[in-house]
Design an enzyme around this catalytic site. Structure first.
Site, PDB file in Angstrom:
ATOM      1  N   HIS A   1      66.206 105.589  55.709  1.00  7.39           N
ATOM      2  CA  HIS A   1      65.009 105.984  55.142  1.00  7.39           C
ATOM      3  C   HIS A   1      63.984 106.702  55.930  1.00  7.39           C
ATOM      4  CE1 HIS A   1      66.611 103.770  51.642  1.00  7.39           C
ATOM      5  NE2 HIS A   1      66.563 102.837  52.575  1.00  7.39           N
TER       6      HIS A   1
ATOM      7  N   ASP B   1      75.486 102.668  51.969  1.00  9.67           N
ATOM      8  CA  ASP B   1      74.432 101.732  51.572  1.00  9.67           C
ATOM      9  C   ASP B   1      74.235 101.888  50.150  1.00  9.67           C
ATOM     10  OD1 ASP B   1      72.118 100.193  53.345  1.00  9.67           O
ATOM     11  OD2 ASP B   1      71.315 100.877  51.401  1.00  9.67           O
TER      12      ASP B   1
ATOM     13  N   HIS C   1      71.383 101.901  49.004  1.00  9.36           N
ATOM     14  CA  HIS C   1      70.043 102.533  48.535  1.00  9.36           C
ATOM     15  C   HIS C   1      70.323 103.957  49.094  1.00  9.36           C
ATOM     16  CE1 HIS C   1      68.791  98.263  49.431  1.00  9.36           C
ATOM     17  NE2 HIS C   1      68.309  98.599  48.246  1.00  9.36           N
TER      18      HIS C   1
ATOM     19  N   ASP D   1      75.076  95.850  51.350  1.00 13.08           N
ATOM     20  CA  ASP D   1      74.311  95.383  50.069  1.00 13.08           C
ATOM     21  C   ASP D   1      74.780  95.803  48.657  1.00 13.08           C
ATOM     22  OD1 ASP D   1      73.825  98.023  50.869  1.00 13.08           O
ATOM     23  OD2 ASP D   1      71.748  97.915  51.274  1.00 13.08           O
TER      24      ASP D   1
END
Length: 308
Positions: free
Chosen positions: A117, A158, A160, A235
């Site tokens: 991110h 991931d 996200h 995740d």
């Protein structure tokens, strides 16, 4: 197989903070118990010059000297501290070291990392510096041959989207960014990767693995990497607090095996980072990560047998 850790650099987080800092030490303990043949080394510290391959000098300086704004730190989700700076540098250095080790041995690991991110000029979502972006650019500088640039594929699994990575490499045809992520999950403003695969809430093993298979086929059709950097997020697990997908332990193992096998079949060195994992029972996150290491070690041994 070599793995690089930065877990001894612990962030001073307030009580109740949702970032599971203890999982890094727990993973190291589980590896010592179950995979003692993994050679674990302390991560080196990424220098300003290395970080500047993917980040602006202004961002590096602001993070390093603490002049970063409170708003920027809120986007990251950590309070500023010297320990945070050191850990962020070490986590980036671990992916650099893992890439170098992967060129030597086929497969290597960062026991943290996956800070996808982080943009060139800002952080976000528990990410300060983008380890995959820095490492990809540095490997290109180190492994360019005869005017030919090393091509790098970032396979981001991931849950996200890797928005920072997508932004950094948006206009760079030498790096292919693939992100398989939850459609309705963070970040809510997504960037355009070279290949984005958006998954609905509740997506389970079968649908996920089918989507991954199609994504890898598309990657191969469009790109020929000389290095893979794999973000093996825990995740997507069915009991992850932030995941919203429904992958089982077996499904995540099958996911990892498919990625490692894809790289192995093409003899592409692969460095992997653990990325996110936020299960209510932290032991389950660590179990997913241990499973990734078991698969990785299997493929590392294949590389060694082939070299004999």
């Amino acid at each position: 197989m070599r793995a690089f850790y930065s877990g001894q650099f612990v962030l001073p987080l307030p009580p109740g903070h949702r970032f599971p800092m203890s999982r890094y030490v727990l993973l190291r303990d589980r590896l010592l118990e179950h995979l003692p043949a993994v050679d674990m080394d302390q991560a080196p510290r990424a220098t300003d010059g290395e970080l500047a391959l993917a980040h602006t000098p202004q961002w590096i300086a602001a993070i390093s000297d603490g002049s970063v704004s409170p708003q920027a730190m809120r986007e990251i989700g950590f309070p500023w501290s010297e320990a945070m700076v050191e850990r962020s540098r070490r986590s980036t250095g671990a992916t650099i070291a893992a890439c170098r080790a992967a060129f030597a041995g086929g497969v290597a690991a960062n026991m943290a990392g996956g800070t996808h991110h982080a943009y060139a000029d800002k952080g976000g979502g528990f990410c300060v510096f983008n380890d995959a972006a820095v490492a990809a650019r540095l490997m290109q500088a180190e492994h360019g041959r005869g005017g030919r640039q090393l091509k790098v594929a970032v396979i981001d699994l991931d849950v996200h989207q890797g928005n920072g990575t997508a932004s950094i490499f948006r206009s760079d045809p030498s790096v292919f960014t693939l992100s398989l992520h939850g459609q309705k999950n963070f970040p809510f403003r997504k960037e355009a990767s070279d290949l984005d695969v958006e998954l609905p809430d509740g997506c389970g093993d079968a649908d996920y693995l089918t989507a991954l298979e199609h994504a890898l086929d598309e990657l191969e059709r469009r790109f020929s990497p000389g290095l893979v950097i794999y973000l093996a997020g825990a995740d997507p697990f069915e009991r992850d607090r932030l995941g919203r997908l429904k992958l089982t332990f077996d499904g995540l193992e099958a996911r990892d095996r498919r990625v490692f096998d894809w790289a192995w079949q093409r003899r592409i060195p692969l460095a992997f980072a653990m990325a996110g994992g936020y299960a209510s029972d932290i032991a389950e996150t660590v179990q997913v990560q241990l499973g990734t290491f078991r698969v990785a070690f299997d493929y590392w041994r294949r590389w060694q047998n082939a070299a004999r």
